[in-house]
Design an enzyme around this catalytic site. Structure first.
Site, short mmCIF file in Angstrom:
data_model
loop_
_atom_site.label_atom_id
_atom_site.label_comp_id
_atom_site.label_asym_id
_atom_site.label_seq_id
_atom_site.Cartn_x
_atom_site.Cartn_y
_atom_site.Cartn_z
CG ASP A 1 -31.30 51.16 -27.05
OD1 ASP A 1 -32.18 50.59 -27.72
OD2 ASP A 1 -30.24 51.58 -27.54
CG ASP A 2 -32.84 46.97 -27.62
OD1 ASP A 2 -33.50 47.74 -28.35
OD2 ASP A 2 -31.82 46.39 -28.00
CB CYS B 1 -32.52 51.70 -32.38
SG CYS B 1 -32.07 50.39 -31.25
NE ARG C 1 -33.27 54.87 -30.03
CZ ARG C 1 -32.78 54.89 -28.78
NH1 ARG C 1 -32.26 56.00 -28.31
NH2 ARG C 1 -32.80 53.82 -28.02
CE LYS D 1 -29.63 53.58 -29.96
NZ LYS D 1 -29.81 52.12 -29.98
CG HIS E 1 -29.18 54.57 -33.67
ND1 HIS E 1 -29.56 53.30 -33.34
CD2 HIS E 1 -28.43 54.44 -34.81
CE1 HIS E 1 -29.07 52.44 -34.21
NE2 HIS E 1 -28.39 53.10 -35.11
CB SER F 1 -26.58 50.77 -31.15
OG SER F 1 -27.91 51.08 -31.45
CG HIS G 1 -28.72 48.26 -27.76
ND1 HIS G 1 -27.58 47.64 -28.25
CD2 HIS G 1 -29.52 48.47 -28.84
CE1 HIS G 1 -27.70 47.50 -29.57
NE2 HIS G 1 -28.87 47.98 -29.95
CG ASP H 1 -35.36 51.65 -28.38
OD1 ASP H 1 -35.57 50.76 -27.54
OD2 ASP H 1 -34.36 51.66 -29.11
CG ASN H 2 -36.71 48.53 -29.99
OD1 ASN H 2 -36.07 49.35 -30.64
ND2 ASN H 2 -36.11 47.66 -29.18
CE LYS I 1 -33.19 46.25 -31.57
NZ LYS I 1 -31.89 46.61 -30.99
#
Lengths: 531, 531
Positions: free
Chosen positions: A87-88, A127, A131, A209, A211, A237, A293, A345-346, A361
């Site tokens: 994540d991130d 996010c 996803r 996660k 989300h 998150s 994240h 994810d990004n 992001k």
């Protein structure tokens, strides 16, 4: 230029699966038979005014089994699939992508034993939309999940502040404090990767996660209602509260609060347990880490160990988790028939490295969209290979379906492409004619070949508001002063520094046409239903 | 930790010039004698409530000449100095700094024949304050030029819009639409590099963008009133209107408007003419290009030629201008006794490459402050050398003075350090114990050795406003979620990705002390007068 949806024709491979002959109703019928109805994932009635998923007759299980057994998957077996999503995590954070501060031996090993993509994109720089694309193979506009989803139990005050941000500051173009997604979660009409794989007999599990809808308030958004046989993790998150911890549809804790240092360890144990339990396969594991994240937490063992600070500590703990998963696969003799994927994810948020790319992001620059992608499947993916072809996370859906002997559902557009041939190295060119860059529901840009074009871009004019015609700068005319459209040559200029629109206006025109054609197509049928 | 002002003691060199024995009054007396009074650069009376420059008795010219002749400059001769300053050129734009898109053979040749600095900083990430630092050797807070200066003939409406931006949006932290500098231009009490060099008999010329006061409205801000014998160019940036073209104090055009493609060519001709005229030397030429500041214009010969687009066209035209200057020096036998410097005032704005660094113009990240610095002086600077020592553009003032056989004025703090030994390669360590990063009048951070520390930073929290205590994120506690203080290890993490504050809190504390000591010192005596 045709859309990027022609999975089978573009790759010029003979469809060899029964599923593509099926109507949407047939597909759903089969998917339902494989367990979806039991999981409560089917509803009837119109959704978003576009389509509906119908409850249908369920054929006897043995007929399904019979049908499935007749399908020959391309590798001769159905590989297990493990998707590890960070994540991130930034493009430049891990060793095999040039990172120097953070130690990632397990991920680097995966790259040495598999393929590393240099130009892999998330389908969104945030996010939830990223996803939904990964799990459905479709751009986020299809499902309406176009912005991070907020907890449904948010206080009125918080919601008010966000909406004020969107309404006033958003309009002024000086801040983007959080618009609303048109969907509050993943609709039941979307077919997810685990739902599809279940048709081919996969056991499906998710850890981490979600989300894609706050199931702590609305149970219909629980992953177990969207194709997962097993779930352990959080609704959203770790900076959104309350944030409950769940196993399947059972709430273990109402709010994890700041007690987050244990999460990666807990996730890893659950992931390993799932693999042990599903090892007779085939299985699909979607392991969506909470970190890096923000806010950042690492367990005692990793805290203050990394030269990448607390951020690095969390990434090194994730890397150790990857090592645990790999060990588990080896222990169970699954290393050779399991596709293991690591991605993000990004791009990175406050911390983390975009690896020299522009933006972070939330932005449509490469730093927001481009992420690591490493994939290992021994005997199929050449060890230590590197693919420079652009690809996107929406491609994982059709690719995994293809490996499982399925093609995409026939009742809807799948925007992703089967990139098996990129994974194997037999193909070097992208499977898409164009990749589209959205910010919320606004289409900002497109990449096609070496060209990247922005009609406009959020947060480009920065930090001065020079985009008003009546400022001194307005006098200079559109496009003169750091203004759109922007045209970048990604070969010469990977950090999007030089706008070539004046030098190649005809390329810009061509790119604009691609965008406009796509917009027309998606405006006519945003959900992408094929009737 | 002492301040960075101890030019002579830190470098441990015996002062060998008469000037450092002089009082401020003496210095000014001498400077006046050398022509300053004639140029109108001296006034009487208190300025900013801190100090005053007094009109003094002027000794007979022959006494000055006598004094100067007795000073032996360190090289045995007084080198000519040519400072070529690009506007908004990025750290990664030119070939010898890794740029691939733009051809810069002349600048690259300079690097091959001289030294290239990897860690050279502008003293500010914006035009006017960066320039006041370069010309005075002092941080912008000394002179009050802490933000780009606006045209004095601005309409009420424009000013209102800017002030609104500063007042409301600035306070909300969502936009920085342009605060005001406390000074409207370079005050007469500041001693500029050309003023000082004139004491040593230099002929001084400036070509290009001034941006230290709108002399088209107030003649006292004209460069010829601040030490330049000759001036040709513009009062401010090419996106600020009206923008007049001047030769000395004569207005050639009231507003250049969009007719800017000729500027680099005109500048180059004037620069070459100045060198030809001053070739008997010593001379000082400050050649401050208008480009690649937006809006971008290139002449016919360069238009659409660069792989860096219109931005690249302007940089390639500047490179050709550098080639012309070098040719002129060679033609006149001046190549061997002329220090040629190429640098930039701050990082890239909308276009241009920060070379993988984080941030851009206007930000305290490296991408805003770090710029190319190439210097050639045959026989003194080893050809093809690279210095990794951090240095700053405020160092050019004391360095040029030292080479001219002068030390700094005795009546004021000079923040810069003599970096001659870095240029020659005899020294590898920075001449400063600390470098300070300001955004307008706010001290945001400090670099010392490999560490960079931010107590806070504008535009760091981006794009979501998470720095309010009452947001969900506020609950996580300060410093947790992308919050200050930030501590970066520039050796391991040149793109400022990983906050190490949790891992090395004691280093953070130390850096904070350095900042606070500096703040105390500058709060007590912001103008830095030595009484």
């Amino acid at each position: 230029m045709s859309g990027p949806n022609d999975i089978t024709t573009k790759n010029n491979r003979k469809p060899d699966t029964w599923i593509e002959r099926l109507t949407r109703r047939d597909f759903i019928t089969l998917a339902s038979a494989a367990g979806l109805v039991a999981a409560g994932g089917l509803t009837a009635g119109p959704l978003f005014g576009c389509s509906s998923r119908e409850t249908a007759e369920i054929p006897p299980q043995k007929d399904i089994a019979e049908l499935i057994s007749r399908v020959s998957p391309p590798l001769g077996y159905r590989p297990n699939v493990v998707v590890i999503l960070c994540d991130d995590l930034g493009y430049g954070d891990i060793g095999c992508y040039g990172g120097r501060a953070i130690r990632t031996p397990a991920i680097d090993r995966l790259a040495r034993e598999g393929v590393r993509f240099t130009d892999f994109y998330a389908c969104n720089a945030l996010c939830s939309p990223s996803r939904v694309g990964l799990l459905t193979g479709r751009y986020p506009l299809r499902s309406g999940v176009t912005w991070p989803l907020w907890p449904l139990s948010e206080t009125f005050r918080r919601k008010f502040v966000r909406r004020l941000g969107n309404g006033i500051f958003g309009k002024l173009g000086v801040a983007d404090m959080g618009p609303e997604s048109s969907a509050e979660g993943l609709g039941p009409e979307e077919i997810t990767l685990p739902e599809a794989l279940k048709v081919a007999g996969y056991r499906t599990g998710m850890v981490g996660k979600w989300h894609l809808g706050d199931f702590s308030v609305k149970p219909e958004y629980n992953p177990v209602r969207h194709g997962f046989d097993f779930f352990y993790g959080l609704p959203h998150s770790n900076d959104m509260f309350p944030c409950a911890l769940y196993r399947n549809d059972e709430e273990l804790e109402a709010d994890i609060g700041t007690n987050q240092a244990r999460l990666t360890g807990l996730y890893t144990k659950e992931a390993v347990d799932f693999i042990e339990e599903a090892k007779d396969g085939p299985f699909f594991l979607y392991f969506a880490h909470t970190f890096p994240h923000q806010p950042l937490y690492a367990s005692e063992e990793f805290l203050h160990k990394s030269a990448g600070g607390l951020y690095g500590d969390t990434v090194e703990e994730i890397d150790a988790s990857v090592a645990e998963v790999l060990k588990c696969l080896e222990r169970n003799g699954l290393a050779d028939n399991t596709l293991v994927i690591v991605t993000s994810d990004n791009g990175p948020w406050f911390e983390g490295s975009p690896g020299g790319l522009r933006g972070r992001k939330g932005q449509s620059y490469e730093g927001g969209f481009r992420v690591p992608l490493i994939a290992r499947l021994p005997g199929v993916i050449p060890a230590g290979s590197v693919s420079e072809a652009a690809a996107m996370n929406i491609d994982l859906f059709p690719t995994c379906l293809a490996l499982a002997g399925l093609s995409g559902p026939a009742d809807r557009v799948v925007d992703g492409a089967d990139i098996t041939e990129l994974l194997t190295g037999r193909e070097k060119e992208p499977s898409h004619e164009a990749f589209f860059f959205y910010h919320h529901d606004g289409l900002e840009g497109v990449r096609s070949g070496k060209w990247k074009y922005f009609r406009n871009i959020n947060h480009y004019v920065y930090p001065l508001p020079v985009d008003k015609e009546d400022t001194p700068i307005g006098r200079m005319g559109r496009g003169r002063l750091g203004r759109w459209p922007l045209l970048y040559d990604m070969d010469n200029d990977p950090d999007e520094s030089y706008n070539l629109i004046d030098t190649y206006p005809e390329v810009g025109q061509q790119m604009l046409s691609v965008m406009e054609a796509w917009e027309k197509e998606t405006a006519d049928n945003p959900r992408g239903w094929i009737r």
